[in-house]
Every structure is written in C-alpha cells, then in structure tokens.
Design an enzyme around this catalytic site. Structure first.
Site, short mmCIF file in Angstrom:
data_model
loop_
_atom_site.label_atom_id
_atom_site.label_comp_id
_atom_site.label_asym_id
_atom_site.label_seq_id
_atom_site.Cartn_x
_atom_site.Cartn_y
_atom_site.Cartn_z
N GLY A 143 0.82 -1.22 0.00
CA GLY A 143 0.00 0.00 0.00
C GLY A 143 0.85 1.27 0.00
N ARG B 219 -0.90 9.18 3.69
CA ARG B 219 -1.08 10.10 4.82
C ARG B 219 0.19 10.32 5.65
NH1 ARG B 219 -6.14 7.50 7.50
NH2 ARG B 219 -5.62 5.79 6.09
N GLY C 17 -13.30 -3.14 9.04
CA GLY C 17 -14.22 -4.20 8.63
C GLY C 17 -14.88 -4.78 9.88
N GLU D 229 -16.85 -4.57 5.11
CA GLU D 229 -16.04 -3.36 5.18
C GLU D 229 -16.92 -2.14 5.48
OE1 GLU D 229 -12.51 -3.33 4.95
OE2 GLU D 229 -13.12 -5.39 5.33
N ARG E 104 33.62 8.07 22.82
CA ARG E 104 33.38 7.59 21.46
C ARG E 104 33.84 6.14 21.30
NH1 ARG E 104 36.37 11.83 18.06
NH2 ARG E 104 35.91 10.32 16.43
N ARG F 168 57.66 24.61 28.03
CA ARG F 168 57.08 25.93 27.78
C ARG F 168 58.19 26.98 27.78
NH1 ARG F 168 54.57 24.84 33.36
NH2 ARG F 168 56.11 25.71 34.77
#
Ligand code: UD1
Ligand code: CA
Length: 452
Positions: free
Chosen positions: A11, A15, A136, A151, A330, A437
């Site tokens: 079908g 909708r 139905g 139906e 992760r 550093r």
C-alpha cells in the site's frame, strides 16, 4: 504443519506525507516492516513472503539483509489480491499467516496462541473497539457464529453499529486460500478484491472459524499517519519501561525513557529522566544514569555513575567508574575500574587504566593510559597529522600538567611528570620531568598602551 507468513506492504501510505515508504518509517529506531519481520521470524516459519508494490525498490533496499521471499504486487487491487500473489510459492499443506507491514507491535504470545488454535481453520484476530469507524466489522448470527466481514464502506447502518472489528491478521490453510482467492470478486464499494470476503466463503464451505482478541489494543494498531506512529512509539516505550522496572531497575519517570534497541539492566540500576538507549546496552548492578544521557552499544560496569548530559558510544566501562557531567565517550573507549572522566572531555579509541583521572576539558584519542594517571585540564593528544593517526602511550602514575599537547607518536614512561603548558613530541622516560614551555620573563614598570 509448516507455517508461511505473508506480510502485506504494498500500500501507498499517502497520509505519512513522506518520500519514504510507510513501512520503512521507524519505531524505536527500526523500520515498521522490520518489527513485523522480526516477530514473524520468532515464529520460525518455513518462509516469510513480503508483498511489496509502492516504492518497492526502497523497501527492498531497506530490508536487503533479510531472508525474504519478495512478492511484487504491481497494482494494489486489494488485500485478497495481495495474498493471492504469494500463494504460488506456498505449498498446499502449509498454514498461512497474514500480517500487515504497518502493524508493528503484535505480541508473540498472541500470535503463537492464535496460530495454534486456528490449525486447520480460518482464524481471524478481532478486537472490540469503542469506535469501530473505518474497520471491517465482524458479522455474527444470533448463535454468535461468524458469518462474514463487512467493510465500513459496504456496511449498512445496522452493521455499522457492530464494534467487533477485523484487525486484518488472519490465518488459514494454504489449500483453502488457493481455492477461495481466485473466486473473489471486486464488485464492492471500493472495487477491490477483499481478503475479508473469504470469511463468507468459509461459512459456505463449512470451514470452522476461530476468532480471538489480543491482550492489548496496541498489538493490532496500524500506522497510517505520523500521529499514530508517535502513539505506537509511546506504547512500545511503555512496555519496555515496564519490563525494566519488573526486572529490578528504577526509572525516575517511565514516561521519559527511550529504548531503541536492547537494554539489559542488573539489580538496582537507577535511570533518571530523558535518557536514550540505542543498540545493545548493558548496565551492571547499582549503575546510576543521570538525566539526559545517551548510550549506544555500551557496557557499564557495576557501581558506575554517569552524571547528566553524557554521551557514550561503543564504550566499555569497568566497575565504579565516574563519568560526566557532559562527557563524550566515542567508540573504542575502555575504562578500567575506578577511572574518572569529567566534564567536557572527549575520549576515542583509548584505554584508561584503573583509578586514572581525566577530569576536565581534554581530548584523549588513540591512546593507552596506565594506572593512577592524572591527566590535567586541557590536555590534548595530538593524534592526527592531517593524514595519519598515531598512538600516545602513557605509563602508570604519570602526572600530565594542564594544557599539555602530547604530539603522537609519543610515550611517557611510568611516573613521568609533564609541566603545565608543555608541547611534548619526544618520549619521556620513567620518573623524568619534561617541561617545554617558554621561560617566563617579568618586565618592570610596564606601561600599558593608552587610547589616543
Ligand atoms: C483492512 C481490512 C479491514 C480491517 C483493516 C484493519 C480488507 C478488505 N479490509 O482494511 O477489514 O478492519 O484492514 O486495519 O482486507 N495492501 C497491499 N496490497 C493491496 C491492498 C492493501 O499490500 O492491494 C496492504 C496495505 O499496505 C496494508 C494492508 O494491506 O498494509 C491493509 O490495507 P488497507 O488498504 O489499509 O486496508 P483497510 O482498508 O484498512
Ligand atoms: Ca488500514
């Protein structure tokens, strides 16, 4: 008797207002048709036949991994015509069960019972609804025996008052279907070959008719629009939430949890509101999941606590670890027992040893981190040179000062110390201090620039 399942999915589903075929819309992250196929498979049928038509190629693509017999219904001439298309590949001796591709939540117990009781008969799964409009109707005689299904569009005013309806799920011996379906006529209000007309034929042929109602209405509810899809999603989630609570987990609000896969919980798990579980997730004893967490394909060890807004994917956590708030783990993350990962930390494909801490604002990727390590705030493993990825190895009891860049491939030996703000691109031996550093200069009487 061998069972053949015929799933009707030809079908159109207008909708849904969608480019996607209706049966490929997802409920709990799984296409509607997949739910039906999975349920059918658990009945261990000889074969599942899927009748497709509208957007058939998309349906085929979406379900390509399944071992199905694909039945093309070129024109959708009705449910009777649809089932008829599958009959040539079904042996006469089989029992046929008809399911709808857009009715996803029919329970196993219902179907098993239905099939067993219907053996050799025409079985109709029916249900009585307060409002039967559109369905139905099951017409019975004064003795209560089923005479026909009428139906909605063909029903007279008196028949329209009947509240017992056909759910669409039916079963019958293949041999009988083979004698009945070619006899169907489409001389009705919709000009369709109705499967439901076989009921009157069974009465004429004195074939026994068995009817049964499912325990829950949602088991036979179909999806025609997105409102019904959302309603069934909630029905599904409610059953999952109830199963968890029965199994010994506490939920802050059973109305605010979403399980889109398989969630296993050990004793005394607590899950706060708005958590989403995907794939296969296993939660050990006494695990606490804070609000708004997302977990996908994870195993979480006993006694672990996840604080709010943590997002975990493909991760394996030991016992008594502490995560979040706002942690992202992760795929390939492994945390040993008692490890701690705090806010705004991302970990990928890395193992963090027992009792080690990555508490704030860090990225650890492609790394092996030993035991009792402290990774300071703002530490980054620079694992990617734009083309290739490299591994960072950190030994036991290492102390990494804040704002350190570890340029992989690089190794830090056991007990090494890294001064804050360092960029480390050479290996550091055990118990060494590495500091890279620039030296601090202090300038006296500094005059700040003034606005001109
Ligand atoms: C059907 C039943 C009705 C029942 C209702 C329950 C018939 C004639 N009527 O009506 O008694 O109360 O379901 O929802 O059977 N399909 C095909 N090919 C076709 C036509 C339909 O594959 O040619 C599929 C549809 O995709 C759908 C299912 O069959 O999955 C039911 O079709 P639909 O047109 O929705 O039937 P209803 O008119 O609702
Ligand atoms: Ca329908």
């Amino acid at each position: 008797m061998e069972l053949h399942v015929v799933i009707l999915a030809a079908g159109q589903g207008t909708r849904m207002k969608s480019a996607l075929p209706k049966v490929m819309h997802q409920l709990a992250h799984k296409p509607l048709a997949q739910h039906v196929i999975d349920t059918a498979s658990r009945l261990e049928p000889a074969k599942i036949h899927l009748v497709y038509g509208h957007q058939g190629e998309l349906v085929k693509q979406g379900l390509s991994g399944e071992n199905l017999s694909w039945v093309n219904q070129g024109q959708q001439l009705g449910t009777g015509h649809a089932v008829d298309q599958a009959l040539p590949s079904i042996p006469d001796s089989a029992q046929v069960l008809v399911l709808y591709g857009d009715v996803p939540l029919t329970g196993m117990a219902t179907l098993k019972n239905f099939i067993a009781e219907s053996s050799g008969k025409l079985g109709i799964l029916s249900i009585s609804l307060p409002d039967a409009t559109g369905y139905g109707r099951i017409v019975r005689n004064s003795a209560g025996r089923v005479q026909a299904i009428v139906e909605e569009k063909d029903a007279n005013p008196q028949q329209k008052t009947i509240r017992e309806i056909n759910t669409g799920i039916m079963t019958a011996p293949a041999a009988l279907l083979k004698s009945w379906l070619p006899e169907l006529s489409n001389a009705n209000a919709q000009g369709e070959y109705y499967l439901t007309d076989i009921v009157a034929m069974a009465v004429t042929d004195k074939v026994d008719i068995f009817t049964m109602e499912p325990a829950n209405t949602y088991e036979v509810e179909g999806v025609n629009n997105r409102i019904q899809l959302a309603a069934l999603e909630r029905a599904y989630q409610t059953t999952k939430a109830n199963e968890l609570m029965v199994a010994g987990a506490s939920l802050a609000d059973p109305g605010r949890i979403d399980i889109r896969g398989r969630l296993e919980t050990d004793q005394d798990v607590f899950i706060d509101v708005n958590c989403v579980f995907e794939g296969h997730v296993i939660l050990g004893k006494n695990v606490i999941i804070g609000p708004n967490c997302v977990l996908k394909n994870c195993r979480i060890g006993d006694g672990t606590t996840l604080e709010a807004f943590s997002h975990l994917d493909g991760s394996d956590l030991g016992k008594n670890t502490a995560i979040g708030p706002f942690t992202r783990l992760r795929p390939g993350t492994e945390l040993a027992d008692k490890a701690k990962v705090g806010n705004f930390v991302e970990i990928k494909k890395a193992r963090i040893g027992e009792g080690s801490k990555v508490n704030h604002l860090s990225y650890v990727g492609d790394a092996k981190v030993g035991k009792q390590v402290n990774v300071g705030a703002g530490t980054i493993t620079c694992n990617y040179d734009g083309a290739n990825k490299f591994v960072t190895e950190i030994g036991d009891q290492v102390f990494v000062g804040s704002n350190t860049a570890l340029v992989a491939p690089v190794k830090l030996g056991n007990g090494a110390t890294i001064g804050a703000g360092s960029t480390i691109n050479r290996n550091v031996e055990s118990d060494q201090l590495a500091i890279s550093r620039a030296k601090q200069r202090n300038i006296d009487n500094w005059q700040r620039p003034k606005k001109s």
